[in-house]
Scaffold this motif. Structure first.
Motif, short mmCIF file in Angstrom:
data_model
loop_
_atom_site.label_atom_id
_atom_site.label_comp_id
_atom_site.label_asym_id
_atom_site.label_seq_id
_atom_site.Cartn_x
_atom_site.Cartn_y
_atom_site.Cartn_z
N THR A 142 0.74 -1.01 -0.03
CA THR A 142 0.06 0.11 -0.01
C THR A 142 0.72 1.39 -0.05
OG1 THR A 142 -0.22 0.21 2.26
CG2 THR A 142 -1.86 -1.16 1.27
N ASN A 143 2.26 1.15 0.21
CA ASN A 143 3.01 2.27 0.30
C ASN A 143 2.47 3.17 1.55
OD1 ASN A 143 4.70 1.83 -1.94
ND2 ASN A 143 2.90 2.44 -3.27
N CYS A 144 1.82 2.60 2.67
CA CYS A 144 1.76 3.43 3.69
C CYS A 144 3.04 3.34 4.62
CB CYS A 144 0.41 2.85 4.49
SG CYS A 144 0.52 1.39 5.33
N LYS A 145 3.01 4.25 5.67
CA LYS A 145 3.79 4.14 6.73
C LYS A 145 3.40 3.03 7.92
CE LYS A 145 7.27 5.75 9.34
NZ LYS A 145 8.53 5.54 9.16
N THR A 146 4.12 2.12 7.94
CA THR A 146 3.63 1.25 9.16
C THR A 146 4.66 1.03 10.54
OG1 THR A 146 5.26 -0.38 8.10
CG2 THR A 146 2.90 -0.42 7.29
N TYR A 147 3.94 0.69 11.43
CA TYR A 147 4.54 0.46 12.89
C TYR A 147 4.14 -0.83 13.42
CZ TYR A 147 4.56 5.65 12.17
OH TYR A 147 5.09 6.89 11.75
N GLY A 148 5.30 -1.55 14.07
CA GLY A 148 4.89 -2.60 14.94
C GLY A 148 4.95 -2.55 16.31
N LEU A 149 4.09 -3.18 16.86
CA LEU A 149 4.16 -3.12 18.41
C LEU A 149 3.92 -4.52 18.93
CD1 LEU A 149 3.82 -1.17 20.87
CD2 LEU A 149 1.20 -1.42 20.49
N ASP A 150 4.79 -4.83 19.95
CA ASP A 150 4.73 -6.07 20.56
C ASP A 150 5.07 -6.09 22.07
OD1 ASP A 150 4.47 -9.23 19.11
OD2 ASP A 150 5.18 -9.04 21.10
N LEU A 151 4.45 -6.78 22.79
CA LEU A 151 5.02 -6.65 24.12
C LEU A 151 6.27 -7.70 24.80
CD1 LEU A 151 1.44 -7.00 26.03
CD2 LEU A 151 2.79 -4.91 25.78
N ASP A 152 6.33 -8.58 23.79
CA ASP A 152 7.50 -9.61 24.05
C ASP A 152 9.02 -9.00 23.72
OD1 ASP A 152 9.52 -11.84 23.36
OD2 ASP A 152 7.80 -12.69 24.54
N LYS A 153 9.74 -8.69 24.87
CA LYS A 153 11.03 -8.21 24.45
C LYS A 153 11.80 -8.73 23.44
CE LYS A 153 11.03 -6.19 29.19
NZ LYS A 153 11.70 -5.84 30.36
N LYS A 154 11.96 -10.47 23.46
CA LYS A 154 12.62 -10.91 22.59
C LYS A 154 12.13 -10.45 21.22
CE LYS A 154 15.56 -14.14 21.10
NZ LYS A 154 16.97 -14.03 21.10
#
Length: 165
Positions: A142-154
């Motif tokens: 889509t050419n959008c700006k993405t962000y990933g979020l996760d609680l697991d530190k590893k």
């Protein structure tokens, strides 16, 4: 592990696979683990009726599947970031096409609601995991700006390493 009574959708193949998967102690990728999960996916695609299980049973199944997916992504993220050719190694990931197809379906589903993901859109992917393929696929498609979020530190640590490649 299934509802009692006369259930016309009872599938003994799925039932046996589920019992074997629930009994697994180690969910790290291996020939036997891969074979079980591949067989389960194939069986469920052919007969998606899981009403033979109680909600409690389905929660156990989902929990095992989530943990196995995490182990699979962790294994491949480590393999890719350690590779001298990470951009080539990612193409060896056996489920890459599945991730791409699922992402396409997700983008299409959002579009069917009337919202079009485009270049000026910002997308947050919650639970991106150690191998954030969906995050990168949404951006690629889509050419959008993405962000990933996760609680697991590893997962976050591996995801950052993967992003650098």
């Amino acid at each position: 592990m299934h509802k009692t009574g006369n259930n016309q959708n009872f599938n003994p193949a799925i039932h046996n696979l589920v019992n074997e998967i629930i009994a697994l102690k180690d969910l790290s990728p291996s020939p036997s683990v891969n074979k079980l999960f591949s067989a389960l996916v194939s069986a469920v695609i052919q007969n998606p009726h899981l009403d033979q299980y109680t909600e409690k049973d389905l929660e156990k199944i989902r929990d095992k599947c989530e943990k196995a997916e995490f182990e699979l992504e962790k294994y491949w993220a480590e393999k890719i970031v350690k590779s001298p050719e990470p951009k080539i190694e990612i193409n060896n990931f056996p489920y890459l096409d599945n991730y791409r197809e699922l992402t396409k379906r997700e983008v299409d589903l959002v579009a069917s609601s009337g919202y079009i993901i485009q270049e000026d859109t910002k997308c947050l992917f919650v639970g991106s995991g150690p191998l954030p393929l969906s995050v990168f696929e949404i951006a690629r498609q889509t050419n959008c700006k993405t962000y990933g979020l996760d609680l697991d530190k590893k997962a976050v640590e591996l995801s950052k390493k993967y992003q650098k490649n």
